[in-house]
Design an enzyme around this catalytic site. Structure first.
Site, PDB file in Angstrom:
ATOM      1  CG  ASP A 110      -2.264   0.557   0.998  1.00  0.00           C
ATOM      2  OD1 ASP A 110      -2.331   1.635   0.382  1.00  0.00           O
ATOM      3  OD2 ASP A 110      -3.264  -0.064   1.413  1.00  0.00           O
ATOM      4  CG  ASP A 212      -4.685   5.864   0.817  1.00  0.00           C
ATOM      5  OD1 ASP A 212      -5.619   5.068   0.950  1.00  0.00           O
ATOM      6  OD2 ASP A 212      -4.599   6.933   1.471  1.00  0.00           O
ATOM      7  CD  GLU A 266      -8.869   4.721  -1.813  1.00  0.00           C
ATOM      8  OE1 GLU A 266      -9.790   4.387  -1.067  1.00  0.00           O
ATOM      9  OE2 GLU A 266      -7.953   5.490  -1.450  1.00  0.00           O
ATOM     10  CG  HIS A 338      -9.369  -1.012   4.260  1.00  0.00           C
ATOM     11  ND1 HIS A 338      -9.184  -1.066   2.887  1.00  0.00           N
ATOM     12  CD2 HIS A 338      -8.873   0.178   4.652  1.00  0.00           C
ATOM     13  CE1 HIS A 338      -8.602   0.053   2.486  1.00  0.00           C
ATOM     14  NE2 HIS A 338      -8.398   0.822   3.535  1.00  0.00           N
ATOM     15  CG  ASP A 339     -11.558   2.518   3.260  1.00  0.00           C
ATOM     16  OD1 ASP A 339     -11.094   2.472   4.407  1.00  0.00           O
ATOM     17  OD2 ASP A 339     -10.912   2.940   2.268  1.00  0.00           O
TER      18      ASP A 339
HETATM   19  O1  TEU Z   1      -9.640   5.837   1.637  1.00  0.00           O
HETATM   20  C1  TEU Z   1     -10.046   6.969   0.939  1.00  0.00           C
HETATM   21  C2  TEU Z   1     -11.475   7.358   0.889  1.00  0.00           C
HETATM   22  O2  TEU Z   1     -11.741   8.379   0.313  1.00  0.00           O
HETATM   23  C3  TEU Z   1     -12.589   6.643   1.519  1.00  0.00           C
HETATM   24  O3  TEU Z   1     -12.718   5.326   1.229  1.00  0.00           O
HETATM   25  C4  TEU Z   1     -12.608   6.962   2.961  1.00  0.00           C
HETATM   26  O4  TEU Z   1     -11.725   6.160   3.659  1.00  0.00           O
HETATM   27  C5  TEU Z   1     -13.931   6.841   3.635  1.00  0.00           C
HETATM   28  O5  TEU Z   1     -14.325   5.518   3.701  1.00  0.00           O
HETATM   29  C6  TEU Z   1     -14.968   7.707   3.057  1.00  0.00           C
HETATM   30  O6  TEU Z   1     -16.113   7.534   3.774  1.00  0.00           O
HETATM   31  C7  TEU Z   1      -8.271   5.639   1.805  1.00  0.00           C
HETATM   32  C8  TEU Z   1      -8.018   4.418   2.659  1.00  0.00           C
HETATM   33  O7  TEU Z   1      -8.489   3.280   2.002  1.00  0.00           O
HETATM   34  C9  TEU Z   1      -8.638   4.635   3.989  1.00  0.00           C
HETATM   35  O8  TEU Z   1      -8.574   3.510   4.813  1.00  0.00           O
HETATM   36  C10 TEU Z   1      -7.943   5.809   4.627  1.00  0.00           C
HETATM   37  O9  TEU Z   1      -8.580   6.142   5.821  1.00  0.00           O
HETATM   38  C11 TEU Z   1      -7.930   7.034   3.719  1.00  0.00           C
HETATM   39  O10 TEU Z   1      -7.614   6.741   2.377  1.00  0.00           O
HETATM   40  C12 TEU Z   1      -6.886   8.005   4.179  1.00  0.00           C
HETATM   41  O11 TEU Z   1      -5.615   7.485   3.965  1.00  0.00           O
END
Ligand code: TEU
Length: 569
Positions: A110, A212, A266, A338-339
Site C-alpha cells: 500500500d 491510496d 484508489e 476495509h473502508d
Molecule cells: O480511503 C479513501 C477514501 O476516500 C474513503 O474510502 C474513505 O476512507 C472513507 O471511507 C470515506 O467515507 C483511503 C483508505 O483506504 C482509507 O482507509 C484511509 O482512511 C484514507 O484513504 C486516508 O488514507
C-alpha cells in the site's frame, strides 16, 4: 513470470498476469495475531500463506504495515521504511515476501503518499521551518487575521480540512484526520523523496502498489474556496486536480516503467472518463483504478445518509464501467474492502440466504471483465457486525461522525445513528478474521483490538473448509474457473435484461468462446428467458451455487440468490 506469460490467448490477446490474477486483500491489524497483543502481525500472515495458496489467489495486497501512530490504522505513516512494532520488523516482512513468492503469490504494498503522519520526520521538521522541509506540506496563514482557516475545505473525516499549528504559527491542510497532513506535491523535492522511497521498496522485490487516494495529490493552485452546495466542500479542487497527470507520468518514468508491476490507484470521485486517463499505456500507465460509483450509489452526498439501492441502477453502473474500460484500460472488481461494509450485508441477505448470496456476489466479481479483489473474510461470507455502544467503535471516521451528530443535535442519542453506523461504518469490515470457533475466533490469545463478530462460532474457516458446500469451497471453484477460462478474463461483456428488477445477466465473448452468467438478486423465485441471440446448444453449466441441470433451457426458474455460470466447453 507465470508459465502463461508472454503467450497469447487462443483469441490472440497478449496475456498479462495481473489481468488473470485474483488478488486477496489483507488488513493486517485484523488478520492473525501470533504474539497475543490482540493485533494481527506479519508472522500471523506468514503462517496463513498456505491458506491463501489453498484458496488459489495469485497476489496479496497488504494494507499499510509501516511505522505509524495508528490514528487511521496505518494510513498515517511516520516512517515509510520501517515496520510498525506491533506487526513485527523488516526481517518478518522479508520472510513473508519470500514465503509468498515460494508459492508464486505476488505482493502488492500500500502506497500512502497524499499525506503522512504528523509524527513523520518530514512534518516535524516542516513545522519547525527547517529550510529543507519547509515546503513539504501545505501551509497557509489563516483568514480573519489568522484566526480562521485559510479556506472552507472540509476533511473527509468531518470538520475543517485545516488545523492551526502553534509551532509554525500557520495552518496546515489535511484532507483526512488532523494527524494526516497533506504532502505538497508541487514541491519537486517531495516528489523526488516519494519516488526514492518507492524504488527502495521495488528493489526489495515487491510486485506493485495499491495507491491510496492517488487522485487527490494535486490541489488547485491558490486553494480557492469550494462550492458549499455539493457533497464534500472543496472536492472539486482536489479530486482529479490540475497536475495529477504530470505527477503520475513523472512517477511512471521515475519508478513504474516495468510494465509487469500491478498498480491500482484508489480514485474516489473518478468517473469512467477520468479512469481512462489514468489507466493503460495511453493514459498515465496505471494497471487499473478502484472506482467508487458502485459503492456510493446507495447513499446521498454524505455517506451516512445511507438508503436503498436498486439492482437496475447497480447494473447500469457496472455495465458503464465494463464497457467504458473494455478497449482502453482495465477494471478492478470489488464489492467490499476495509473502508466498506461487508458485501453480503449490503448487496445480499446476511441472514436466511447468507451463503447463497455470498456465493452469488462472488460469482459476479469473478465473472466480470477485470481483476477480482477478495477482501479477507469475504470467502467465508463474513457479515457486518453489531455495535451496541459507541465505545465499541474504533474507526476515527465513525467516532467523529457520532460525536459530531450528538454535538450538533442531529442525533439525541447513539441509537439515532446506530443504523447508519451499522450499515456503512468501516469497522464492519475490520472485525477479526474468523479462523475457528475458539475464543475470539482463533484470531488472538489476547484481547482483540476490536470485538469479533458474534457469529464466529458458525462462520469461520475451520467449519467452512470442512463443509464442501461452503462459501469457501465455492470461492475456490470460482478462482479455479477463472484461471482455466480465458473468456472469463478477457471476454467482451454484454449486459442482458438491463431493466429486470431482480436478474443480473450478461454474456462474455472471446473468439469462439462464450459465457452466460445469470444471477437472481432477490429472495423471490424468478424466471429467466434466454434471449434468441444465445445458442443454447453450445453452453454447459460450469458452476452454480445450487443444484441445477447441466445445460440451460430456453426458460428457467432461479431460486433465491441463485447463480449460474454457463460456458462453451
Ligand atoms: O480511503 C479513501 C477514501 O476516500 C474513503 O474510502 C474513505 O476512507 C472513507 O471511507 C470515506 O467515507 C483511503 C483508505 O483506504 C482509507 O482507509 C484511509 O482512511 C484514507 O484513504 C486516508 O488514507
Amino acid at each position: 513470470m507465470t508459465p502463461k506469460d508472454a503467450i497469447k490467448t487462443r483469441a490472440g490477446i497478449d496475456r498479462t498476469w495481473w489481468k488473470e490474477a485474483v488478488v486477496y486483500q489483507i488488513y493486517p491489524k485484523s488478520f492473525n495475531d501470533t504474539d497475543g497483543d490482540g493485533i494481527g502481525d506479519l508472522r500471523g500472515i506468514e503462517r496463513r500463506v498456505d491458506y491463501l495458496d489453498d484458496l488459489g489467489v495469485d497476489a496479496v495486497w497488504l494494507c499499510p504495515v509501516y511505522e505509524s501512530p495508528q490514528a487511521d490504522n496505518g494510513y498515517d505513516i511516520s516512517d515509510y521504511r520501517s515496520i510498525n512494532d506491533a506487526y513485527g520488523d523488516m526481517d518478518d516482512w522479508r520472510r513473508l515476501l519470500s514465503t509468498l513468492h515460494e508459492r508464486d503469490i505476488r505482493l502488492i504494498m500500500d502506497l500512502v503518499v497524499n499525506h503522512t503522519s504528523d509524527e513523520h520526520e518530514w512534518f516535524q521538521r516542516s513545522r519547525q521551518g527547517d529550510s529543507e522541509f519547509k515546503d513539504y506540506y501545505i501551509w497557509r496563514d489563516g483568514t480573519n487575521n489568522g484566526g480562521d482557516p485559510p479556506n472552507n475545505w472540509e476533511s473527509v473525516f468531518g470538520g475543517s480540512a485545516w488545523t492551526y499549528d502553534e509551532v509554525r504559527g500557520q495552518w496546515y491542510l489535511h484532507l483526512f484526520d488532523e494527524k494526516q497532513p497533506d504532502l505538497n506535491w508541487r514541491n519537486p523535492d517531495v516528489r523526488e523523496s516519494v519516488y526514492e522511497m518507492m524504488n527502495w521498496w521495488l528493489e526489495k522485490g515487491i510486485d506493485g502498489f495499491r495507491m491510496d487516494v492517488i487522485n487527490l495529490i494535486s490541489k488547485t493552485n491558490g486553494l480557492p474556496d469550494g462550492d458549499e452546495d455539493g457533497g464534500l466542500t472543496g472536492a472539486e479542487h482536489f479530486f482529479n486536480g490540475p497536475n495529477i497527470h504530470d505527477y503520475l507520468r513523472e512517477m511512471r518514468d521515475e519508478v513504474l516503467s516495468d510494465e509487469s508491476l500491478l498498480t491500482v490507484g484508489e480514485t474516489p470521485g473518478a468517473g469512467v472518463d477520468d479512469a481512462r486517463t489514468y489507466v493503460g499505456p495511453d493514459g498515465d500507465g496505471l494497471s487499473m483504478v478502484f472506482q467508487f460509483e458502485h459503492v456510493s450509489f446507495d447513499h446521498d452526498e454524505h455517506k451516512w445518509d445511507a438508503g436503498d439501492w436498486s439492482l437496475v441502477e447497480f447494473k447500469q453502473i457496472i455495465a458503464k464501467w465494463q464497457n467504458g474500460l473494455a478497449d482502453e484500460g482495465w477494471n478492478s472488481l470489488y464489492l467490499n474492502n476495509h473502508d466498506q461494509p461487508r458485501m453480503v450485508s449490503r448487496f445480499g441477505d446476511d441472514s436466511t440466504y447468507r451463503e447463497e448470496s455470498a456465493k452469488l456476489l462472488g460469482t459476479l466479481t469473478h465473472t466480470l471483465q477485470g481483476t477480482p479483489f477478495v477482501y479477507q473474510g469475504e470467502e467465508l461470507g463474513m457479515t457486518n457486525a453489531s455495535f451496541a455502544s459507541p465505545d465499541e467503535l474504533r474507526d476515527v471516521e465513525a467516532v467523529n461522525f457520532v460525536e459530531e451528530a450528538l454535538e450538533q443535535g442531529d442525533a439525541a442519542s447513539y441509537d439515532d445513528v446506530r443504523d447508519a453506523v451499522e450499515y456503512v461504518g468501516r469497522d464492519n469490515a475490520r472485525t477479526p478474521m474468523q479462523w475457528s470457533d475458539a475464543p475470539d475466533a482463533g484470531f488472538t490469545d489476547g484481547e482483540p483490538w476490536i470485538d469479533c463478530n458474534s457469529n464466529y462460532e458458525t462462520v469461520n474457516v475451520e467449519h467452512a473448509r470442512a463443509d464442501e458446500n461452503s462459501v469457501w469451497h465455492y470461492y475456490q471453484d470460482l478462482i479455479e474457473l477463472r484461471h482455466d477460462r480465458d473468456v472469463l478474463v478477457y471476454g467482451a461483456f454484454d449486459l442482458l435484461v438491463p431493466n429486470h428488477p431482480a436478474i443480473f445477466a450478461y454474456t462474455r465473448t472471446l473468439g469462439d468462446e462464450r459465457g452466460l452468467v445469470v444471477l437472481n438478486f432477490g429472495t423471490d423465485p424468478v424466471e429467466f428467458v434466454v434471449p434468441d441471440s444465445i445458442t443454447l446448444d453450445e453452453l454447459e453449466l460450469a458452476l452454480a451455487n445450487t443444484d441445477v441441470p447441466t445445460a440451460p433451457r430456453p426458460a428457467f426458474e432461479l431460486g433465491p440468490y441463485e447463480a449460474h455460470v454457463y460456458l462453451t466447453p
